[in-house]
Design a protein around this motif. Structure first.
Motif, PDB file in Angstrom:
ATOM      1  N   ALA A 151      17.582  17.370  34.681  1.00 21.59           N
ATOM      2  CA  ALA A 151      16.713  18.245  34.053  1.00 21.59           C
ATOM      3  C   ALA A 151      17.157  18.767  32.681  1.00 21.59           C
ATOM      4  N   MET A 152      18.596  18.630  32.377  1.00 19.91           N
ATOM      5  CA  MET A 152      19.343  19.273  31.437  1.00 19.91           C
ATOM      6  C   MET A 152      19.514  18.240  30.185  1.00 19.91           C
ATOM      7  N   THR A 153      19.510  16.961  30.424  1.00 23.59           N
ATOM      8  CA  THR A 153      19.695  15.809  29.447  1.00 23.59           C
ATOM      9  C   THR A 153      18.635  15.708  28.617  1.00 23.59           C
ATOM     10  N   GLU A 154      18.529  15.640  27.199  1.00 19.78           N
ATOM     11  CA  GLU A 154      17.577  15.369  26.399  1.00 19.78           C
ATOM     12  C   GLU A 154      17.492  14.197  26.081  1.00 19.78           C
ATOM     13  N   SER A 155      18.578  13.472  25.756  1.00 18.01           N
ATOM     14  CA  SER A 155      18.572  12.070  25.388  1.00 18.01           C
ATOM     15  C   SER A 155      18.085  11.225  26.531  1.00 18.01           C
ATOM     16  N   GLY A 156      18.149  11.437  27.710  1.00 18.63           N
ATOM     17  CA  GLY A 156      18.003  10.650  28.885  1.00 18.63           C
ATOM     18  C   GLY A 156      19.390   9.572  29.113  1.00 18.63           C
ATOM     19  N   GLU A 182      15.561  11.353  39.787  1.00 19.76           N
ATOM     20  CA  GLU A 182      14.158  11.899  40.530  1.00 19.76           C
ATOM     21  C   GLU A 182      13.725  12.858  39.543  1.00 19.76           C
ATOM     22  N   MET A 183      14.499  13.485  38.430  1.00 26.54           N
ATOM     23  CA  MET A 183      14.095  14.368  37.659  1.00 26.54           C
ATOM     24  C   MET A 183      13.534  13.538  36.440  1.00 26.54           C
ATOM     25  N   LYS A 184      14.061  12.387  35.957  1.00 26.46           N
ATOM     26  CA  LYS A 184      14.024  11.731  34.724  1.00 26.46           C
ATOM     27  C   LYS A 184      13.866  10.276  35.112  1.00 26.46           C
ATOM     28  N   PRO A 185      12.874   9.709  35.710  1.00 31.77           N
ATOM     29  CA  PRO A 185      12.963   8.082  36.179  1.00 31.77           C
ATOM     30  C   PRO A 185      13.373   7.293  35.121  1.00 31.77           C
ATOM     31  N   ASP A 186      13.163   7.329  33.868  1.00 29.99           N
ATOM     32  CA  ASP A 186      13.704   6.381  32.688  1.00 29.99           C
ATOM     33  C   ASP A 186      14.889   6.637  32.383  1.00 29.99           C
ATOM     34  N   ILE A 187      15.868   7.704  32.990  1.00 28.77           N
ATOM     35  CA  ILE A 187      17.137   7.783  32.447  1.00 28.77           C
ATOM     36  C   ILE A 187      18.138   6.712  32.579  1.00 28.77           C
ATOM     37  N   THR A 188      19.280   6.629  31.652  1.00 26.04           N
ATOM     38  CA  THR A 188      20.247   5.450  31.425  1.00 26.04           C
ATOM     39  C   THR A 188      21.571   6.026  31.880  1.00 26.04           C
ATOM     40  N   PHE A 189      22.452   5.345  32.246  1.00 31.70           N
ATOM     41  CA  PHE A 189      23.952   5.608  32.586  1.00 31.70           C
ATOM     42  C   PHE A 189      24.906   4.620  31.821  1.00 31.70           C
ATOM     43  N   GLN A 190      25.756   5.314  31.590  1.00 31.68           N
ATOM     44  CA  GLN A 190      27.048   4.419  31.005  1.00 31.68           C
ATOM     45  C   GLN A 190      28.170   4.987  32.120  1.00 31.68           C
ATOM     46  N   VAL A 191      28.811   3.701  32.669  1.00 34.13           N
ATOM     47  CA  VAL A 191      29.836   3.962  33.664  1.00 34.13           C
ATOM     48  C   VAL A 191      30.916   3.187  33.550  1.00 34.13           C
ATOM     49  N   ILE A 211      29.903   9.416  24.304  1.00 30.40           N
ATOM     50  CA  ILE A 211      29.175  10.166  23.424  1.00 30.40           C
ATOM     51  C   ILE A 211      28.837   9.472  22.028  1.00 30.40           C
ATOM     52  N   GLU A 212      29.733   8.865  21.514  1.00 28.19           N
ATOM     53  CA  GLU A 212      29.456   7.937  20.410  1.00 28.19           C
ATOM     54  C   GLU A 212      28.303   7.042  20.534  1.00 28.19           C
ATOM     55  N   ASN A 213      27.993   6.796  21.899  1.00 21.57           N
ATOM     56  CA  ASN A 213      27.039   5.574  22.354  1.00 21.57           C
ATOM     57  C   ASN A 213      25.937   6.343  22.779  1.00 21.57           C
ATOM     58  N   GLY A 214      25.766   7.768  22.656  1.00 20.88           N
ATOM     59  CA  GLY A 214      24.285   8.382  22.988  1.00 20.88           C
ATOM     60  C   GLY A 214      24.339   9.269  24.033  1.00 20.88           C
ATOM     61  N   ALA A 215      25.391   9.238  24.803  1.00 20.10           N
ATOM     62  CA  ALA A 215      25.397  10.373  25.891  1.00 20.10           C
ATOM     63  C   ALA A 215      25.327  11.694  25.459  1.00 20.10           C
ATOM     64  N   ASP A 216      24.441  12.601  26.095  1.00 23.90           N
ATOM     65  CA  ASP A 216      24.550  13.996  25.694  1.00 23.90           C
ATOM     66  C   ASP A 216      24.836  15.008  26.922  1.00 23.90           C
ATOM     67  N   LEU A 217      25.197  14.070  27.987  1.00 28.65           N
ATOM     68  CA  LEU A 217      25.774  14.990  29.260  1.00 28.65           C
ATOM     69  C   LEU A 217      26.867  13.881  29.846  1.00 28.65           C
ATOM     70  N   LEU A 218      27.775  14.444  30.334  1.00 27.50           N
ATOM     71  CA  LEU A 218      28.652  13.797  30.943  1.00 27.50           C
ATOM     72  C   LEU A 218      28.983  14.204  32.606  1.00 27.50           C
ATOM     73  N   TYR A 219      29.131  12.954  33.404  1.00 28.73           N
ATOM     74  CA  TYR A 219      29.570  13.311  34.616  1.00 28.73           C
ATOM     75  C   TYR A 219      31.005  13.271  34.823  1.00 28.73           C
ATOM     76  N   ALA A 220      31.763  14.122  35.177  1.00 29.12           N
ATOM     77  CA  ALA A 220      33.273  14.524  35.000  1.00 29.12           C
ATOM     78  C   ALA A 220      33.629  14.214  36.416  1.00 29.12           C
ATOM     79  N   GLU A 221      33.853  13.022  36.842  1.00 27.64           N
ATOM     80  CA  GLU A 221      34.818  12.596  38.251  1.00 27.64           C
ATOM     81  C   GLU A 221      35.963  12.936  37.921  1.00 27.64           C
ATOM     82  N   ARG A 222      36.751  12.874  36.744  1.00 31.38           N
ATOM     83  CA  ARG A 222      37.957  12.877  36.425  1.00 31.38           C
ATOM     84  C   ARG A 222      38.178  13.906  35.438  1.00 31.38           C
ATOM     85  N   PHE A 223      39.491  14.507  35.468  1.00 31.82           N
ATOM     86  CA  PHE A 223      39.969  15.569  34.609  1.00 31.82           C
ATOM     87  C   PHE A 223      40.017  14.820  33.209  1.00 31.82           C
TER      88      PHE A 223
END
Length: 335
Positions: A151-156, A182-191, A211-223
Motif C-alpha cells: 500500500a505504501m510503495t508508489e513505484s511498485g 495482494e495490495m498491488k498485483p503487478d508489484i515487482t521485487f529485487q531480491v 534504490i538506484e534500480n528504482g526501488a522506493d521501499l526496502l524490506y530490511a531483513e538485515r541491519f
C-alpha cells in the motif's frame, strides 16, 4: 554462518545409541530455577539472536532460570563451547546451529541428560531425544507487513536484502511478497542475499544498488538496509525487531518475533522431566503469540485505510485459523 550439508540418514546414524529413549529424566523441581546457557555465533545485538537473549533474560528475571551466554562463537568452535556448558552443569542449552548442524547433534548425543533447544534448518530426530529444534516461523507477521508495503510503495518496485537464502529467511520473504502482491498485483521485487548474518555495510551497499534500480521501499531483513533507506529518503519494512524508534521517518512497520512462548515451553518441559525431540517452531506462529505486527507509531494515519482494514481482517483470520499463511522455504527470486 553457512549451512552445513546434512542428511537425515547421517543424523539417524549419529544418534542411534539413544534410539530407545523417549524423554529426559526429571532434573529439577518445578519451583527451582534451572541453569540455562546460550551459545550465539553473532553479537546478542543482532536482531534474530537478540530475541532469544531477551526471552532468556525475561525468564531469569522471573526466577525460572539462571542464565549465562557466550556470543560471537565461530561455527568451528561451536561444539567445544557446547561441551563446556554441558560439563558445567547446565540443564538446558539454547542457541543456533545453522552452520554446525552435524557437530552439534554429535555433542548432544554425548550428553543425554542435558536438554538442547537449537535454531536449525533441519527437523528433530526421534533417535536423539534431548535435541529439539526451533525456527522463527513469523510468516504471519511478515505477510501482514507486506500488505502495508504494497500500500505504501508508489513505484511498485520493492528491494529485499537478506542474509542467506535458507528456509527461515526464504519463508519470511515469500510471505512478505504475497502480502504486498495482494495490495498491488503487478508489484515487482529485487531480491539479493549478502552472504552474512551481520554485515551492515554490505547490506547498505546492496540496498543502495536497489534504490538506484528504482526501488522506493526496502524490506530490511538485515541491519544496514534501513540506514540506506533513511539516507535516500525512502521507506523500509523491518524484520524480527521494531527499529522504528531509530528510524522514525523510515520504518513503516515490522514483523516482530517473540521467542518467549518457545523458551517458556522448553523450560516447562525440562522442569517436568518431559523434554523430548520436537519442533518448537510452532510457538513462533501468531496464534501462539510468537509473532506480531509492530504498532505503526509515527506512521499512524499515513497508511491507506484499505490496507489497515485488510490487516485487521487477516489478523483475525490467522488467529482463528480461517487464513493460513503459506510457508514457502524455496529461495525467492527477483521479478
Amino acid at each position: 554462518m553457512t549451512q552445513t550439508t546434512l542428511t537425515r540418514r547421517r543424523l539417524l546414524g549419529t544418534a542411534a545409541m539413544l534410539a530407545g529413549a523417549a524423554t529426559l529424566p526429571k532434573m529439577a523441581l518445578a519451583a527451582d530455577p534451572i541453569k540455562v546457557a546460550g551459545i550465539y555465533t553473532v553479537p546478542v545485538e543482532q536482531q534474530w539472536v537478540s530475541r532469544i537473549h531477551k526471552a532468556a533474560e525475561t525468564a531469569q528475571a522471573r526466577g525460572d532460570i539462571e542464565y549465562t551466554f557466550t556470543e560471537n562463537v565461530a561455527n568451528t568452535d561451536y561444539a567445544r563451547v557446547m561441551r563446556e556448558y554441558a560439563e558445567a552443569g547446565n540443564t538446558l542449552i539454547i542457541g543456533e546451529v545453522f552452520g554446525a548442524e552435524q557437530e552439534a547433534r554429535e555433542v548432544a548425543a554425548d550428553y543425554p541428560d542435558v536438554a538442547f533447544l537449537m535454531g536449525s534448518s533441519f527437523k528433530e530426530d526421534a533417535a536423539l531425544p534431548n535435541f529439539a529444534v526451533f525456527d522463527n516461523y513469523i510468516q504471519d507477521a511478515a505477510y501482514l507487513s507486506g500488505i502495508i508495503a504494497g500500500a505504501m510503495t508508489e513505484s511498485g518496485n520493492i528491494g529485499m536484502v537478506g542474509g542467506f537464502p535458507i528456509p527461515e529467511v526464504n519463508r519470511l520473504m515469500h510471505a512478505f511478497m504475497a502480502g504486498a502482491a495482494e495490495m498491488k498485483p503487478d508489484i515487482t521485487f529485487q531480491v539479493s542475499f549478502i552472504g552474512s548474518w551481520f554485515d551492515p555495510p554490505k547490506a547498505k551497499e546492496t540496498a543502495f544498488a536497489m534504490i538506484e534500480n528504482g526501488a522506493d521501499l526496502l524490506y530490511a531483513e538485515r541491519f544496514g538496509v534501513s540506514d540506506a533507506a533513511q539516507e535516500k529518503g525512502i521507506l523500509a519494512i523491518g524484520n524480527v525487531i521494531d527499529t522504528q524508534a531509530d528510524y522514525p521517518e523510515t520504518v513503516v512497520a515490522s514483523a516482530i518475533w517473540h521467542f518467549e512462548p518457545t523458551l517458556d515451553a522448553a523450560i516447562a518441559a525440562v522442569k517436568a522431566g518431559e523434554f523430548k525431540a520436537a519442533d518448537y517452531g510452532v510457538y513462533s506462529f501468531m496464534k501462539e503469540g510468537g509473532s506480531s505486527l509492530a504498532p505503526l507509531g509515527t506512521f499512524e494515519g499515513k497508511v491507506p485505510q484499505e490496507a489497515l482494514d485488510l490487516v485487521e481482517q487477516r489478523t483475525k483470520e490467522i488467529k482463528d485459523g480461517a487464513f493460513v499463511t503459506e510457508i514457502n522455504d524455496e529461495e525467492p527470486k527477483s521479478s
